[in-house]
Design a protein around this motif. Structure first.
Motif, PDB file in Angstrom:
ATOM      1  N   VAL A   1      43.661  39.220  33.849  1.00 27.07           N
ATOM      2  CA  VAL A   1      42.373  39.706  34.343  1.00 27.07           C
ATOM      3  C   VAL A   1      42.069  41.048  33.694  1.00 27.07           C
ATOM      4  CG1 VAL A   1      41.054  40.406  36.368  1.00 27.07           C
ATOM      5  CG2 VAL A   1      42.682  38.507  36.538  1.00 27.07           C
TER       6      VAL A   1
ATOM      7  N   SER B   1      38.464  37.040  34.369  1.00 31.37           N
ATOM      8  CA  SER B   1      39.743  36.382  34.081  1.00 31.37           C
ATOM      9  C   SER B   1      39.665  35.649  32.749  1.00 31.37           C
ATOM     10  CB  SER B   1      40.076  35.389  35.198  1.00 31.37           C
ATOM     11  OG  SER B   1      41.261  34.688  34.894  1.00 31.37           O
TER      12      SER B   1
ATOM     13  N   ALA C   1      35.030  40.059  40.468  1.00 34.76           N
ATOM     14  CA  ALA C   1      34.455  39.262  39.379  1.00 34.76           C
ATOM     15  C   ALA C   1      32.989  38.956  39.654  1.00 34.76           C
ATOM     16  CB  ALA C   1      35.243  37.970  39.195  1.00 34.76           C
TER      17      ALA C   1
END
Length: 227
Positions: free
Chosen positions: A70, A64, A57
């Motif tokens: 996700v 998410s 991320a």
């Protein structure tokens, strides 16, 4: 995917998930399997999977969505800012540099302290003295003066932004100053305009400071591009 072996498990997990994303196994816009499924496939615990997903991320590859899971957002890690600057054309760097520094000059003229002026005077003197030095030392002295100017604006965001520019500018300018012989006729190239800039800051004249610096940066940019 193959099971992982002891070592930095989260890093390995992130690398394997990234590999699958790059291969198109999980396409951009698609949803990743849940933590339990990923943990089973990788042979690690759910906490390791969560850490791996946080790494991805941070790299801009996954995101998410609360209550949904996700999702894949990119098939390559996002470049960090310094890396993008190093690849950028000098003309583009100078355009953004002008926007940042001209405003910094205006703010410096309005906010400078006695200590700032002392630092600017010393930096200007060092730049003059560097006229007799090699190109690398001259560029270092020039950037030091501009760094002092930005610091006098007393805006930490501007400080951080210029700190990202400075190493890239140094690399490019050292090469270009030498390659094009910019200091051949005048070892102290640009001294008068820099002295005028410091004077405008000392006199508390934001418009003059911005105008002088804008003209200096544009002259340098134009000269480099013309050559």
């Amino acid at each position: 995917m193959a099971s992982l072996h002891p070592s930095p498990l989260a890093e390995q997990a992130a690398a394997l998930i990234e590999e699958q994303i790059r291969a198109g196994h999980w396409p951009v816009g698609g949803k990743l399997p849940g933590e339990v499924a990923l943990a089973k496939e990788l042979g690690v615990g759910r906490s390791t999977v969560r850490e791996a997903l946080r790494t991805l991320a941070a790299a801009g590859m996954v995101r998410s969505r609360q209550g949904s899971g996700v999702f894949v957002t990119a098939d390559r890690p996002a470049d960090d800012w310094p890396a993008r600057l190093r690849r950028a054309e000098l003309a583009h760097v100078y355009e953004v540099r002008t926007m940042v520094e001209v405003q910094a000059a205006r703010l410096a003229a309005a906010r400078r302290t006695a200590a700032d002026l002392t630092t600017l005077d010393a930096a200007l003197a060092d730049r003059l003295a560097a006229g007799g030095a090699d190109d690398a030392a001259f560029v270092d002295a020039d950037i030091a003066l501009h760094t002092a100017l930005v610091a006098a604006a007393h805006n930490p965001v501007l400080n951080d932004l210029f700190a990202q520019f400075a190493p890239v500018l140094r690399e490019q300018l050292v090469d270009l100053v030498g390659l094009f012989g910019i200091r051949t006729d005048d070892p102290n190239q640009g001294y008068d305009s820099h002295a005028a800039l410091v004077r405008a800051v000392r006199e508390g004249d934001p418009e003059a400071a911005g105008r002088v610096l804008a003209a200096e940066l544009e002259a340098t940019r134009s000269r480099l591009l013309a050559d």
